[in-house]
Structure formats: C-alpha cells, structure tokens
Design a protein around this motif. Structure first.
Motif, mmCIF file in Angstrom:
data_model
loop_
_atom_site.group_PDB
_atom_site.id
_atom_site.type_symbol
_atom_site.label_atom_id
_atom_site.label_comp_id
_atom_site.label_asym_id
_atom_site.label_seq_id
_atom_site.Cartn_x
_atom_site.Cartn_y
_atom_site.Cartn_z
ATOM 1 N N CYS A 52 1.037 -2.393 -32.662
ATOM 2 C CA CYS A 52 1.146 -1.286 -31.709
ATOM 3 C C CYS A 52 -0.232 -0.821 -31.257
ATOM 4 C CB CYS A 52 1.915 -0.131 -32.339
ATOM 5 S SG CYS A 52 1.146 0.588 -33.814
ATOM 6 N N TYR A 53 -1.268 -1.211 -32.004
ATOM 7 C CA TYR A 53 -2.646 -0.875 -31.653
ATOM 8 C C TYR A 53 -3.530 -1.930 -32.298
ATOM 9 C CZ TYR A 53 -7.135 1.681 -31.676
ATOM 10 O OH TYR A 53 -8.437 2.068 -31.513
ATOM 11 N N VAL A 54 -4.416 -2.540 -31.520
ATOM 12 C CA VAL A 54 -5.356 -3.521 -32.059
ATOM 13 C C VAL A 54 -6.694 -3.318 -31.363
ATOM 14 C CG1 VAL A 54 -4.469 -5.290 -30.462
ATOM 15 C CG2 VAL A 54 -5.866 -5.968 -32.422
ATOM 16 N N GLN A 55 -7.769 -3.183 -32.151
ATOM 17 C CA GLN A 55 -9.062 -2.888 -31.553
ATOM 18 C C GLN A 55 -10.186 -3.428 -32.419
ATOM 19 O OE1 GLN A 55 -9.558 -1.306 -28.458
ATOM 20 N NE2 GLN A 55 -11.549 -2.247 -28.867
ATOM 21 N N THR A 56 -11.188 -3.990 -31.763
ATOM 22 C CA THR A 56 -12.405 -4.448 -32.432
ATOM 23 C C THR A 56 -13.433 -3.322 -32.437
ATOM 24 O OG1 THR A 56 -12.010 -6.710 -31.659
ATOM 25 C CG2 THR A 56 -14.237 -6.179 -32.423
ATOM 26 N N ILE A 57 -14.014 -3.058 -33.596
ATOM 27 C CA ILE A 57 -15.107 -2.084 -33.694
ATOM 28 C C ILE A 57 -16.399 -2.767 -33.277
ATOM 29 C CG2 ILE A 57 -16.446 -0.623 -35.265
ATOM 30 C CD1 ILE A 57 -13.931 -0.243 -36.928
ATOM 31 N N VAL A 58 -17.030 -2.277 -32.223
ATOM 32 C CA VAL A 58 -18.221 -2.940 -31.704
ATOM 33 C C VAL A 58 -19.489 -2.105 -31.866
ATOM 34 C CG1 VAL A 58 -16.931 -4.373 -30.082
ATOM 35 C CG2 VAL A 58 -17.739 -2.114 -29.350
ATOM 36 N N ALA A 103 0.017 3.808 -36.240
ATOM 37 C CA ALA A 103 0.959 3.128 -37.139
ATOM 38 C C ALA A 103 1.986 4.112 -37.682
ATOM 39 C CB ALA A 103 0.198 2.467 -38.288
ATOM 40 N N ARG A 104 1.542 5.297 -38.024
ATOM 41 C CA ARG A 104 2.431 6.307 -38.593
ATOM 42 C C ARG A 104 3.453 6.804 -37.568
ATOM 43 N NH1 ARG A 104 4.414 7.703 -43.121
ATOM 44 N NH2 ARG A 104 2.398 7.815 -44.164
ATOM 45 N N THR A 105 3.010 7.075 -36.356
ATOM 46 C CA THR A 105 3.922 7.662 -35.372
ATOM 47 C C THR A 105 4.825 6.616 -34.726
ATOM 48 O OG1 THR A 105 2.161 7.509 -33.717
ATOM 49 C CG2 THR A 105 2.448 9.613 -34.842
ATOM 50 N N ARG A 106 4.325 5.410 -34.546
ATOM 51 C CA ARG A 106 5.134 4.379 -33.892
ATOM 52 C C ARG A 106 5.868 3.491 -34.888
ATOM 53 N NH1 ARG A 106 1.724 2.465 -28.511
ATOM 54 N NH2 ARG A 106 1.190 4.571 -27.795
ATOM 55 N N LEU A 107 5.652 3.732 -36.193
ATOM 56 C CA LEU A 107 6.329 2.960 -37.234
ATOM 57 C C LEU A 107 6.174 1.467 -36.980
ATOM 58 C CD1 LEU A 107 9.541 5.145 -37.543
ATOM 59 C CD2 LEU A 107 7.509 5.208 -39.005
ATOM 60 N N ALA A 108 4.922 1.041 -36.954
ATOM 61 C CA ALA A 108 4.608 -0.345 -36.622
ATOM 62 C C ALA A 108 3.226 -0.686 -37.181
ATOM 63 C CB ALA A 108 4.633 -0.544 -35.105
ATOM 64 N N PRO A 109 2.877 -1.977 -37.221
ATOM 65 C CA PRO A 109 1.551 -2.343 -37.704
ATOM 66 C C PRO A 109 0.464 -2.107 -36.662
ATOM 67 C CG PRO A 109 2.763 -4.326 -37.116
ATOM 68 C CD PRO A 109 3.723 -3.171 -36.966
ATOM 69 N N ALA A 110 -0.721 -1.736 -37.138
ATOM 70 C CA ALA A 110 -1.919 -1.619 -36.305
ATOM 71 C C ALA A 110 -2.998 -2.496 -36.930
ATOM 72 C CB ALA A 110 -2.386 -0.173 -36.218
ATOM 73 N N VAL A 111 -3.912 -2.971 -36.122
ATOM 74 C CA VAL A 111 -4.927 -3.921 -36.591
ATOM 75 C C VAL A 111 -6.318 -3.440 -36.207
ATOM 76 C CG1 VAL A 111 -5.772 -6.299 -36.494
ATOM 77 C CG2 VAL A 111 -3.310 -5.853 -36.429
ATOM 78 N N ILE A 112 -7.206 -3.392 -37.215
ATOM 79 C CA ILE A 112 -8.626 -3.091 -37.011
ATOM 80 C C ILE A 112 -9.410 -4.376 -37.237
ATOM 81 C CG2 ILE A 112 -10.611 -1.770 -37.859
ATOM 82 C CD1 ILE A 112 -8.549 0.274 -38.970
#
Length: 611
Positions: A129-135, A151-160
């Motif tokens: 639901c959210y995926v972002q590279t720290i630059v 992740a908490r509000t959309r009840l789904a995985p997020a990726v850092i």
C-alpha cells in the motif's frame, strides 16, 4: 555518531515494535550491523532469524494476525527481497499490517544494471500500500512514519527500501526547509464508528428480521462480547469464516462453525432460511453458499470500504471497526423474544456434531485423518494456539477443531499458501511463549518449508517460557487436496507424476534434531499419541500415516462436484477402488446417498453393479 540505520531502529521501537523477523545480506549489511550494535547495548529489537526470507514475511504476517501489532520483516536486496513477496501477498490478501525493510545497492548503482540492483519499487508496487526508497537522511523520518501509519490504517503491507550507502550516513534531523517533512511516530486511531443515522438504519433492518444470520470474520477479532450480545438481542445464528473461528467460542450452541466446502450442514441451512444477513469483518468469497439475491436484507461492517457490498448486495454498509460499531449499534436493537431460529440451529448443530464424530470413527485401510483431529480437539489445553496449512488439514481443522474462549487459531486465508502452517505456529510461539502451540500440516507442505522451521525452533526453544510445541504431520505421500481438486473441479484423475510426495521418516527427522518423534499408524493409538505429546515439555512431532482417500466432503455435494468426481474415476484414477470404497463410507446422510447414484459409486465403467 548516529546513523540512518540507528534512527530507523529507534523509530520502529517508538512504533511499538519489539520483535522483527530478518535474514541478513550485503544489501542490508549496514542496517544489520546497527541491529547488532543495539543488541549488544541492550537497546535493540528481538531479532528472529529463520531459515529463509519467505518465512520472515510469513512470520511477520502471522505476528500481526495473532497480536494485532504491526509485523516487521527485514531482508537484503534482490534476491532476498524477492523471496519475501509471497508472505507480503499473504498480508495483503488477509488485510494485515506489515512493514518490510529491504536493502538496496548504493544510490549510484540505481538504473545501471549493477549486480543485485533491481527496481524494487516496481517489484513491490502491486503488493504494498506504500513503497518508498529513502534517498536522504532527512527523508528517513517521514518514510518510516508513513510506512507504519499507512500499513496500520489500510491493513496492508508497506515497504521501506534502504540503499546500502544511506544506511551508514550520519542522521540529520528533519528541519524546516522547503520539501522536508517533519512527522510523528503516533499511531492513528482505527476505532472508527459510523454516523448515528446509519447505525439506526442498520438497527431497523435487524429489528425487522425474523431469521437473522451473522457471518463473522477475523476482522471482528477482539469483539467477541459485542458479537454475542448482538446475537442474543436479535436471535441470530452465527457462522464464522475459517479465519474468524477464534472470535466466537465453540460452546455457543447456535455457533454453527464454518460455511461452504469446509463448513457444516447447519451453516448451509442458516443461509438458505435467513431473511437478514449481518457480515462482520469478513470478505467471505464463496458466493454460491450465500443467500439468493433478494432473499435477505444485508448489512456489512468493515474497515475496508472497498470490500463492502462486494460479495452480496448489502442495504447498509457501515465503515467502521467491528467492536466500536457494534458497541454503538447495540443500544438501538430490540430484544427478541422469539428465539426459535436459534433453537433450530442449536438442535441441528448437535446432530451435526454427532455426524462429525461418526465420520471420525469410520475405519479405513489406513488411519482416518478425521480421527486424529477429533482426538486432538478433545485434548486442547486452555489458551492453545492451532495452525494448519491450506491442504486437507484445513478441511479437518474446519470440521473438527472447536476453539474455546481464549484459544487462537489461524491459517493463510488465501488457501494458496501451503507454506504458512509452520511459520504461523512458530511466530505464535514467539508472541505467546507460555502457550501450547499445535501445528497441523500435510507432508507436502512440511517438505516445502515446515522441515526447515524445525531448525529455527531448535535454535530458539531455549528462549521460550513453555517449550511445548507439537507438530502433526499428515503422512499420506500425496498432495491430497490438489488430488481431490483435480477430481471434483476438473474431472481429472489423480496424476501420480505430479501428486506423489516422496515418503520419509518424519518422526526420525525430528529425532535427528533432538525432539520427540511419535509414529502413529493405528486408530486405537491416536488418543495415547496425543496424551504423550501433551505430557512432553518440549517439541513433539506426530508422524501420522493417514489415508489419502478420505474425501473432504462438503455439507452439500453439488451435481457438478459429483459428476466431475465420476468423470475422474471413469478416466482411470489410479486410486479408483480406494476412492470409491472410502467415499461410500463417508457419504452417510440421506441427501448424500442420492449423490452416490450420480457418482456411480459401486458401478463399473459399463454402469453394472460391481460384485
């Protein structure tokens, strides 16, 4: 000097994380080093390292399911990141908050086809639901916080995604500069309650209903008392989705357990007779078992608005947390005096339980797998946790396991992740080390990832308050669920080339690791085997040599189910004789007896009676 890695470790602890599931590698190496430094200082996270990155993500998903917390998994860049996809899809499909932290090659390598440099944002775009590279270091705060909050509000995985060089950079505080976000590690409330006028609409429908049916899913976890109060006031019968089994105690007489292929006859009756349907925290997908369109007025309560009104035409959709919503709804409900619908279901459920016991007591050429579950259910200790895979273990779990208040149970709701039973059980043990955990798994799934996780258990058992951990392996040398699906769904015979599972001594493998192994082959020994396992304060593997031809028969056999099975047998199924004999034993109700004629049970290919 505090690095970006140091900051991320501290920040996720502010989000309430105490345990992570990780596997090291060069792409996440600086972060791994920071985790080690924090551990040595006594300020770190509990780092669990199983045998594969896929298990890390499955365990993170299971942790979220069993605890209600955000599960966290960590892996290196590709291919380690790729290995986590299946577990993250498990989280996505089962609506679980998980954050994956994955490494990446240095920033300068991006887009240059460098070894192990892949477009991870594109890779995870579908599952996350959210995926972002720290630059930049200043961006780290906002990315971590957004990942957890989303992740908490959309009840789904997020990726850092953490590039290797960013991991070791000096951390910078987020300033007031243009383009810099300053964020907080504060979890959003998800105790959402719908508007009062919508609650009154729902109450009016429930008050008008004469035969109210409730389907309760895992999304109602934590709302047991509220669910029971609504059922008491409305005179409703309760069905639980397979993943919602733990929400409603099994001793509630009008709790008819599951619906559909793994369900009960009374649940099917409830769906055929009801005039009102209340769906609570469930995305039950099998439309063929739900009421006919127009038969029932329907209400759905869920935190996932996109899944409301999707499986059955609902009249009112209440976007909210099940517990908070029912708490607000209950004052508007009238207490029903006519409880005849509940009584009918309760009486039917008593008869169904007797039938299930009769099914378990049937004798076959080899051990009846139903009996193994039936005897387990008798012995489940308080607070027990039970897991299963997506093979026929899910059938027997659904039919025979009755979770009482305080017990827990789960599996991959996608029913496509045969791999999940052992990672789920192990994650449950880490979360609740004082409890007895029982993993029930087929031999095919055990050979996939289950065997590996016995190694993880050996590594960590010393950390558990109660070392009791029981593994039941259904040993039939066949991918049995798929074999039955080939017969019943497509009319194809068993294809041994694809379906055979190489046999081995599973109890011996457990003994090789220093655990107790029990070889179970006779029905008379089933109870004693479970007694021995529960008396052992340690790890026990029960190697149950069960029949592969006991049919996972649903409460209602459709004509297509029967015809396809007949086609498979007529095409030369290598187990034709055993399937016919064992199916005939299992088909005990009057309605199913009629299906025997459709199945041509007891007839040869010319339609003549077999002698």
């Amino acid at each position: 000097m505090a690095t970006v890695s140091d900051f991320v470790i501290d920040r996720i602890q502010q989000w309430g994380v105490t345990r992570v599931f990780g596997f090291p590698g060069d792409g996440i190496g600086e972060f791994d080093g920071a985790l080690g430094k924090a551990e040595r200082k006594g300020e770190g996270l509990k780092y669990i390292r199983p045998t594969h990155e896929e298990i890390c993500s499955l365990m993170a998903t299971a942790h979220a399911k069993f605890t209600g917390e955000v599960g966290v998994c960590i892996a290196t860049s590709s291919p380690g990141a790729f290995h986590m996809l299946n577990g993250l899809y498990d989280a996505k499909m089962d609506n679980q908050p998980v954050v994956a932290i994955v490494g990446q090659q240095g920033l300068a390598s991006l887009g240059t086809f460098e070894q192990q440099e892949n477009n991870l944002e594109r890779t995870f775009a579908d599952v996350a639901c959210y995926v972002q590279t720290i630059v930049t270091p200043q961006q780290a705060q906002a990315v971590v916080d957004t990942a957890f909050r989303t992740a908490r509000t959309r009840l789904a995985p997020a990726v850092i995604i953490l590039p290797h060089d960013i991991q070791g950079m000096k951390m910078e505080d987020a300033g007031r500069e243009h383009w810099v976000s300053r964020s907080s590690a504060v979890a959003p409330s998800i105790h959402i309650t719908p508007p009062d006028d919508e609650l009154k609409k729902a109450a009016a429908i429930l008050n008008a209903g004469k035969k109210v049916a409730m389907i309760v899913g895992h999304g109602a976890n934590g709302a047991t008392d509220e669910v029971l109060e609504v059922a008491k006031l409305t005179g409703a019968g309760i069905i639980t989705a397979l993943r919602g089994k733990q929400v409603v105690p099994s001793d509630v007489p009008y709790h008819t357990q599951q619906l559909g292929l793994l369900g009960s006859g009374p649940s099917l009756t409830m769906m055929k007779d009801c005039d009102t349907l209340l769906l609570l925290g469930t995305n039950y997908p099998y439309a063929e078992f739900l009421p006919k369109t127009g038969q029932a007025r329907a209400i759905q309560v869920d935190l996932k608005p996109e899944q409301m009104g999707l499986r059955y035409p609902t009249e009112v959709n209440l976007w909210g947390d099940v517990k908070a919503t029912l708490t607000a709804l209950i004052p508007y409900l009238d207490a029903r005096t006519d409880l005849s619908f509940q009584k009918m279901l309760s009486d039917a459920m008593r008869d169904w339980d007797q039938e299930e016991q009769a099914q378990a007591e049937l004798e076959y050429e080899k051990l009846n797998p139903r009996l193994v579950y039936h005897e387990l259910n008798k012995r489940l200790p308080p607070q027990a946790i039970v897991t299963c895979d997506a093979g026929t273990t899910a059938d027997w779990y659904g039919h025979h396991i009755r979770l009482r208040r305080g017990m827990m149970g789960d599996l991959s709701g996608r029913l496509a992740t045969m791999l999940a039973a052992m990672p789920y059980a192990t994650a449950a043990k880490f979360a609740y080390s004082e409890r007895s955990v029982i993993c029930t798994i087929g031999d095919g799934a055990f050979q996939m990832l289950g065997m590996n996780e016995l190694i993880t258990i050996k590594k960590y058992i010393k950390d558990w308050e109660n070392p009791q951990f029981i593994v039941l392996v259904l040993h039939n040398d066949d991918l049995e669920q798929v074999s039955w699906e080939m017969r019943t769904e497509d009319g194809n015979p068993l294809w041994e080339t694809a379906q055979d599972v190489e046999t081995m001594d599973y109890a011996g493998y457990a003994e090789l690791l220093g655990f107790k192994g029990i070889r179970l082959k006779k029905g008379d020994d089933v109870g004693a085997a479970w007694d021995e396992a529960f008396a052992h304060r340690g790890v026990t593997l029960i190697d149950a040599y069960v029949s592969k031809n006991v049919p996972p028969i649903p409460a209602h056999i459709s004509a297509q189910y029967a015809v396809n099975t007949a086609k498979a047998l007529l095409k030369g199924d290598p187990e034709e004789g055993s399937v016919i004999v064992d199916s005939a034993k299992a088909l005990v109700t009057e309605g199913v007896e009629r299906a025997k004629g459709i199945l041509h049970i007891g007839q040869n290919k010319e339609g003549e009676r077999n002698k």
